[in-house]
Design an enzyme around this catalytic site. Structure first.
Site, PDB file in Angstrom:
ATOM      1  N   GLN A  61       0.825  -1.201   0.000  1.00 39.00           N
ATOM      2  CA  GLN A  61       0.000   0.000   0.000  1.00 39.00           C
ATOM      3  C   GLN A  61       0.867   1.262   0.000  1.00 39.00           C
ATOM      4  OE1 GLN A  61      -3.116   0.873  -0.356  1.00 39.00           O
ATOM      5  NE2 GLN A  61      -2.871   3.006   0.257  1.00 39.00           N
ATOM      6  N   GLU A  62       1.941   1.228   0.754  1.00 42.44           N
ATOM      7  CA  GLU A  62       2.779   2.412   0.911  1.00 42.44           C
ATOM      8  C   GLU A  62       3.548   2.770  -0.357  1.00 42.44           C
ATOM      9  OE1 GLU A  62       3.177   4.608   3.222  1.00 42.44           O
ATOM     10  OE2 GLU A  62       2.083   3.770   4.922  1.00 42.44           O
ATOM     11  N   SER A  63       4.149   1.791  -1.009  1.00 40.33           N
ATOM     12  CA  SER A  63       5.095   2.096  -2.087  1.00 40.33           C
ATOM     13  C   SER A  63       4.821   1.380  -3.391  1.00 40.33           C
ATOM     14  CB  SER A  63       6.515   1.728  -1.635  1.00 40.33           C
ATOM     15  OG  SER A  63       6.623   0.315  -1.458  1.00 40.33           O
TER      16      SER A  63
END
Length: 640
Positions: A499-501
């Site tokens: 989700q983050e990267s």
């Protein structure tokens, strides 16, 4: 004797060919490429000139050519630059080369040359200003003025390279007061106070009263009532009043609400303009700290609203208050299209079930399970059924698809750790292919363990059901190593990273969050110090997957334990901070179930984040042969 001589010649030729082949091996080319880059950085241009011809077959040779071309751009002709652009149309830096050369020709004051080189106006603003100046300089004034006005009318500041164009435009009398007022309105909308004041000073003397009023209003929106009474009603003054009113609402919503009738009367506003003023206030009255009179007024405004986002906010407020009657009322007010969204389908089913209409509720929930994502998974768990995960298998790539120059460049960029440049090359390549080829490229990236490029291909190609390529088990060995002493599920940590990267190890946010798990440098320092993690010395290490996973999972573990191993809380905390989650939990006061708590998270970004992470965790558990419900039993049963 002659035969021996022929054998010697043949042997010598083979030796030369073998030596050339060895010299042109990929390792040798990489070594010379690095040598050239180092020589260039040290301004050893004789070495560069000597080695450049030996790398013509190396995939990254076009980047060396680009560097050679652009470091002497002031000596290049339009023919040479155009030839390079045609030769490498998909090379990422080529996208900006034409605009750079337009600016170079402008520096040379070669106005006709600009129009020959670039028959169409470039997109970058600086080059576009030079292009329209060239139009003016070559006698096409009307075209120049139309283009200048389109550039000038924006609420943000413009590059100084445009000043020359604006000067001749203004000198020709093309910047009239109405145009200036329009840009002032745009600047007010952007909240650009410096630009508003700058433009107001450009208004002529007979507009001085308006100029003073606008500057006073922008600097102090509390004077909106004075402004509305002082200046006569026009389209501009009504819009300026509305914009200043919206700013005032943030500071003093109740005082702003009391002003509405007078503002409407003084500025002769339409019913829709009055409704817009009311809605600006309503957004500030969605908390629990409102009086019964304010609540009644707020709901009357929402009832007349055509704003989907405002009505959805009111639904979430009713949900947070566990106001079942209110939920029914406000969901019914949603437009038909909005009602079809997963979240509102689920809550319509929830209301039907409470009314004893079990069969209708289950029909909606079962229909939901056929879709993809958070609510379909929640619907399956509520029905007590396994979620029917759909995984489309991507075809293996055809050999010809993976042999081109672009793929070769991507491969080398990945080798050198230039992931962001590789992503750009890859995106252009994938976008240029058919749907079947996009699937094959996604599979190829997956096979090469180019995890971020695998994900990128599914995004570019909208391959939403190609879940293996969308959610690769990236850096699994590193996650296992650094989580062997932790209680977080590996699938959950991988879901956070995804989700983050989107698995880009070189990802960096505007605020400085870095790497796979988007760790902030200050968070990294604190985590390393508290947990005595070895080997960390500076924030650049966060772009190393190993270091990032070590620090990121340690921080996630601390948040996970702080919130009782509840992924809803720890996901929200990882995104928005632990203190906010504690505030939201205090506000909900144990009235809500897990799904309601998630849906009432006030930050839309965090709300989406939590839903995505929980769904991604379910995908990763599936690929790890540990399928199950989207929420654990403890998370499902807890009151929030």
């Amino acid at each position: 004797m002659a035969d021996k001589w022929q054998y010697w010649i043949a042997g010598a030729c083979l030796t030369v060919i073998a030596g050339a082949a060895q010299a042109d091996s990929l390792d040798a080319q990489r070594s010379r490429y690095l040598e050239i880059k180092q020589a260039w950085d040290n301004n050893q241009m004789d070495t560069v000139a000597q080695l450049m011809p030996t790398l013509r077959d190396y995939p990254l040779y076009p980047y060396l050519e680009y560097r050679q071309l652009t470091q002497n751009l002031d000596q290049q002709s339009g023919f040479v630059v155009n030839d390079f652009i045609k030769k490498y149309p998909t090379l990422p830096p080529v996208r900006s080369l034409a605009a750079r050369f337009v600016n170079e020709l402008a520096r040379r004051q070669d106005w006709r040359g600009i129009l020959v080189f670039s028959p169409e106006a470039p997109k970058p603003v600086s080059a576009r200003c030079n292009w329209y100046y060239a139009k003016w300089a070559t006698g096409e004034q009307q075209v120049a003025w139309e283009g200048t006005k389109a550039i000038w009318l924006r609420g943000t500041s413009l590059p100084t390279t445009c000043d020359k164009l604006f000067s001749v435009w203004q000198a020709a009398g093309e910047q009239n007061p109405i145009t200036t007022l329009e840009r002032i309105r745009l600047a007010m909308k952007e909240g650009n106070t410096n630009l508003v004041n700058y433009l107001a000073k450009q208004l002529p003397q007979d507009y001085q009263t308006m100029a003073d009023a606008v500057m006073d209003l922008q600097n102090n929106p509390a004077n909106v009532m004075t402004f509305a009474r002082t200046v006569g009603p026009t389209d501009f003054t009504r819009q300026a009043t509305s914009l200043a009113f919206a700013r005032l609402v943030r500071e003093d919503p109740e005082n702003a609400r009391a002003m509405i009738p007078s503002l409407v009367r003084e500025q002769k506003m339409s019913e829709q303009e009055e409704q817009d003023l009311r809605e600006a206030v309503v957004w500030r009255l969605m908390g629990s700290d409102v009086t019964s009179e304010q609540a009644h007024w707020r709901d009357q405004v929402v009832m007349r609203s055509n704003s989907t986002s405002l009505i959805e906010r009111r639904v979430r407020m009713a949900l947070g208050d566990n106001d079942r009657r209110g939920m029914n009322t406000w969901i019914a007010r949603l437009p038909v299209e909005a009602k079809q969204q997963d979240e509102w389908q689920y809550w319509q089913a929830d209301l039907l079930a409470e009314q004893g209409r079990k069969e209708e509720a289950e029909k909606i929930l079962r229909h939901l399970t056929q879709s993809r994502g958070f609510y379909p998974m929640v619907a399956a768990q509520r029905l007590g059924e396994d979620y029917p995960l759909k995984v489309v298998e991507s075809p293996s790539p055809e050999p010809g698809l993976t042999q081109g120059a672009a793929i070769s460049r991507v491969r080398e960029l990945m080798y050198w750790g230039m992931d962001n440049l590789a992503r750009t090359e890859w995106s252009y390549l994938v976008a240029s292919k058919t749907s079947t080829q996009q699937q094959q490229l996604a599979r190829y990236a997956f096979q090469q363990k180019w995890w971020d490029l695998s994900v990128q291909a599914t995004i570019t190609g909208k391959l939403w059901d190609h879940l293996q390529e969308r959610f690769p088990l990236a850096w699994q060995e590193q996650f296992q190593r650094y989580m062997s002493d932790k209680e977080i599920p590996i699938s959950y940590a991988m879901a956070i990273a995804r989700q983050e990267s989107a698995w880009n190890p070189k990802a960096r946010s505007p605020v400085g969050a870095s790497g796979l798990m988007q760790v902030m440098p200050a968070t990294a320092q604190h985590t390393v110090k508290v947990f005595k993690l070895p080997g960390y010395s500076n924030s650049s290490q966060l772009f190393d997957p190993e270091t990032n996973i070590q620090i990121g999972t340690q921080y996630l573990e601390s948040v996970y334990q702080q919130f009782g191993q509840n992924r809803i809380f720890s996901s929200a905390a990882y995104n928005a901070g632990p203190s906010r989650v504690k505030t939201w939990l205090g506000n909900s006061g144990g009235r809500l179930d897990a799904v309601a708590f998630i849906e009432t998270i006030p930050f839309s970004e965090t709300r989406r984040y939590v839903k995505n992470v929980l769904a991604y965790d379910a995908y990763y558990r599936y690929f790890m042969d540990k399928p199950g419900d989207i929420l654990t039993e403890a998370e499902w049963q807890r009151r929030y």
